[in-house]
Enzyme design. Structure first.
Site, PDB file in Angstrom:
ATOM      1  N   GLY A  69      28.798   5.522  50.566  1.00 44.81           N
ATOM      2  CA  GLY A  69      28.481   7.063  50.574  1.00 44.81           C
ATOM      3  C   GLY A  69      27.403   7.570  49.884  1.00 44.81           C
ATOM      4  O   GLY A  69      27.361   8.660  49.930  1.00 44.81           O
ATOM      5  N   GLY A  91      25.366   1.429  51.950  1.00 43.55           N
ATOM      6  CA  GLY A  91      24.554   1.185  52.900  1.00 43.55           C
ATOM      7  C   GLY A  91      23.220   1.703  52.691  1.00 43.55           C
ATOM      8  O   GLY A  91      22.287   1.211  52.213  1.00 43.55           O
ATOM      9  N   CYS A 108      12.207  13.704  77.060  1.00 44.59           N
ATOM     10  CA  CYS A 108      12.379  14.999  77.737  1.00 44.59           C
ATOM     11  C   CYS A 108      13.687  15.735  76.903  1.00 44.59           C
ATOM     12  O   CYS A 108      14.932  15.966  77.678  1.00 44.59           O
ATOM     13  CB  CYS A 108      12.583  14.727  79.054  1.00 44.59           C
ATOM     14  N   GLU A 109      13.562  16.253  75.523  1.00 41.79           N
ATOM     15  CA  GLU A 109      14.829  16.836  75.050  1.00 41.79           C
ATOM     16  C   GLU A 109      14.310  17.673  74.304  1.00 41.79           C
ATOM     17  O   GLU A 109      13.135  17.129  73.374  1.00 41.79           O
ATOM     18  CB  GLU A 109      15.755  15.859  74.278  1.00 41.79           C
ATOM     19  N   TYR A 121      20.048   3.705  58.963  1.00 37.31           N
ATOM     20  CA  TYR A 121      20.510   4.499  60.116  1.00 37.31           C
ATOM     21  C   TYR A 121      19.157   4.902  60.906  1.00 37.31           C
ATOM     22  O   TYR A 121      19.124   6.020  61.448  1.00 37.31           O
ATOM     23  CB  TYR A 121      21.446   5.842  59.790  1.00 37.31           C
TER      24      TYR A 121
END
Ligand SMILES: *Cc1c(COP(=O)(O)O)cnc(C)c1O
Length: 429
Positions: free
Chosen positions: A250, A290, A358-359, A387
Site C-alpha cells: 500500500g 506492489g 467508444c466511451e 496496475y
C-alpha cells in the site's frame, strides 16, 4: 520539464538524452519503431533498485518482502525478483501458478491473500507448500480446515484483520475500514484464532493486515500496526504461537507534483512506522509492496493518431486506450504525460489525451498543458509499471499491448503483442 521524468529511483528509469526520452540507455523511438505501439516499457534496473531499497529499509528487523503479483504479474519480472530472493503475495490460483512457473522454489515464500479463495486454489497452494494463507472469514477458515485435512497437508494461517483505520486514498483502494469487504474485524479475531487452533491441520502462525493502496503518509500504517501488535500480544499470552506479522502493501508513489520524500527516505519512514510497534514480539515481518516497487519503473508508449478540436477544445487521439491503462478512467488517476521527442518551444497546448474507445471515460488526461505534438508523434505515459498491464482488457476487440524490459541499452520483449487470433481463440459460432 516534468518531475516524473526525473524519477525517484537511481539510476533513472526514463531520462531525456539530447531531447529524446530513453528508458535507461534505450531510445524510446527505436523501441516504438521496432515493437509498435501501444507499448509498455519497463526498466529492469529500476525495479531491482527499488526492491533492494525497500528490502534494505527493513534491515534491522527479520523480514521477507513478498512482492504483490497483481501490481504487475509478468513472468520476467517475477523471475527477476525471485532471483533476488523476493517472496510473493498472490490473490489467485493463477498468480500462484505464475510464481511457480517463474521460479519453482519460490512457493515457499508465497502468501495467499484474497476474500474468495476456492477449494481448487487452496488445494494448489497446499500442494505447493506456501508460506501462509491470509484467511479473511470464518467460512474460509472452515473451508481451509477441510481441504488441508483431506490433503493431509498442514496449512499455516493468519487472519487478515481489519483494523478500522482510515487511510487517505481513493475510496476504491481503501480497504481497512469496517465497511469494506476485506478481513475480519479485529475485535472478533480472538475468537477465530481459538477456533482455528482446535483444527488439526491448521497451524495458527500469524496476523495480517492490508489497509489499502497508494497511501503516501506513513501514519496510517503505524496506527494499523499498533492495533495488530496489541492483538499479537493478546494471542501470544493465550498460548498462540504467532511467528509472523504480515503488514500488507500500500505504500504510495508520486504521480503528480505532490511533494514526497525521495524513495529511500520514504521507505525508511515507512519501515520505522511499521516496525516500531512490533519490537519485542519476536515476530518475522512480511511485507507486500506492489506499486512502490514497479510503478515508477514503467511507461506506456503511445502514438498520436489525430489532432482535433471541437469548438475550441483540443484533443490528441492516441493509439492506446482505457483497455491498455484504466487508472485514469477507474480512479480519476493522474499520470504525467511527456513527449518522447522534446520540442524546442516554450509553447503549451491545453489538450485532452484520449483513446479510440467508444466511451467518454476513455481518456489519459484532461485539460493538460503539453508541448505541441504532431500527428505520428510519440507520448510516454509515466509511472504505469503498476496496475497498468495487469488491469488491461480486450474491450472494443483491442489486442493487448506488448511489453518490453530494458536493461542498459538492451531491450527484450517479455510479452508479445496479442493478435486477433489470440482474442478469438475460445469463441464458437
Ligand atoms: C493489492 C495488494 C497489495 C499491494 O498493494 P500496493 O498498493 O500495490 O503495494 C498487497 N497486499 C494485498 C493483500 C493486496 O490486495
Amino acid at each position: 520539464m516534468s518531475k516524473s521524468a526525473v524519477p525517484e529511483g537511481r539510476p533513472p528509469a526514463f531520462v531525456y538524452r539530447h531531447e529524446v526520452l530513453h528508458c535507461e540507455r534505450a531510445p524510446l523511438p527505436d523501441l516504438a519503431q521496432k515493437h509498435g505501439t501501444p507499448l509498455y516499457v519497463y526498466s529492469a534496473t529500476t525495479i531491482r533498485d527499488r526492491y533492494r531499497t525497500f528490502d534494505r529499509a527493513f534491515r534491522g528487523f527479520p523480514h521477507t518482502v513478498c512482492y504483490s503479483v497483481k501490481a504487475n504479474p509478468n513472468l520476467a519480472l517475477l523471475k527477476m525478483l525471485a532471483g533476488l530472493r523476493c517472496g510473493f503475495d498472490v490473490v489467485s490460483g493463477g498468480e500462484l501458478q505464475r510464481v511457480q512457473h517463474a521460479a519453482r522454489k519460490a512457493a515457499r515464500r508465497v502468501v495467499f491473500s484474497g476474500v474468495g479463495k476456492t477449494a481448487e486454489e487452496m488445494d494448489a497452494a497446499l500442494r505447493a507448500g506456501i508460506l501462509m494463507f491470509n484467511v479473511e472469514s470464518e467460512s474460509e477458515m472452515a473451508a481451509l480446515a477441510e481441504r488441508s485435512a483431506r490433503l493431509k497437508k498442514r496449512a499455516r494461517l493468519a487472519f487478515r484483520v481489519n483494523p478500522d483505520v482510515p487511510a487517505e486514498t481513493h475510496p476504491y483502494i481503501a480497504t481497512g475500514l469496517h465497511q469494506h469487504k476485506f478481513g475480519v474485524p479485529i475485535d472478533a479475531a480472538r475468537r477465530l484464532y481459538e477456533r482455528a487452533a482446535r483444527e488439526k491441520w491448521l497451524e495458527v502462525a500469524g496476523v495480517s493486515v492490508h489497509i489499502g493502496s497508494q497511501i503516501t503518509s506513513v501514519e496510517p500504517f503505524g496506527a494499523a500496526m499498533e492495533r495488530v501488535a496489541e492483538l499479537v500480544r493478546a494471542l501470544q499470552s493465550h498460548g498462540h504461537c504467532i511467528r509472523y506479522v504480515d503488514a500488507g502493501g500500500g505504500l504510495g508513489i508520486r504521480y503528480d507534483a505532490q511533494e514526497l520524500p525521495e524513495f529511500a527516505e520514504h521507505v525508511k519512514a515507512f519501515a520505522k512506522a511499521v516496525t516500531r510497534p512490533l519490537r519485542g514480539l519476536g515476530v518475522h515481518l512480511l511485507l507486500e509492496p506492489g506499486r512502490s516497487i514497479v510503478g515508477p519503473a514503467g511507461a506506456l508508449l503511445v502514438r498520436v493518431l489525430y489532432r482535433k478540436s471541437n469548438n475550441g477544445k483540443s484533443f490528441l487521439v492516441v493509439d492506446g486506450a482505457m483497455n491498455d491503462l484504466i487508472r485514469p478512467a477507474l480512479y480519476g488517476a493522474h499520470h504525467e504525460i511527456v513527449p518522447v521527442v522534446r520540442p524546442h518551444v516554450e509553447e503549451r497546448d491545453i489538450v485532452d489525451v484520449v483513446g479510440p474507445i467508444c466511451e467518454t471515460g476513455d481518456f489519459f488526461a484532461r485539460d493538460r498543458a503539453l508541448p505541441p505534438v504532431e500527428e505520428g508523434g510519440l507520448l510516454a505515459i509515466l509511472d504505469t509499471g503498476a496496475y497498468g498491464m495487469s488491469i488491461t482488457s480486450n474491450y472494443n476487440t483491442r489486442p493487448r499491448a506488448a511489453e518490453v524490459l530494458v536493461e542498459g541499452k538492451r531491450a527484450r520483449v517479455i510479452r508479445k503483442r496479442e493478435t486477433l487470433e489470440d482474442l478469438l481463440r475460445g469463441e464458437v459460432q
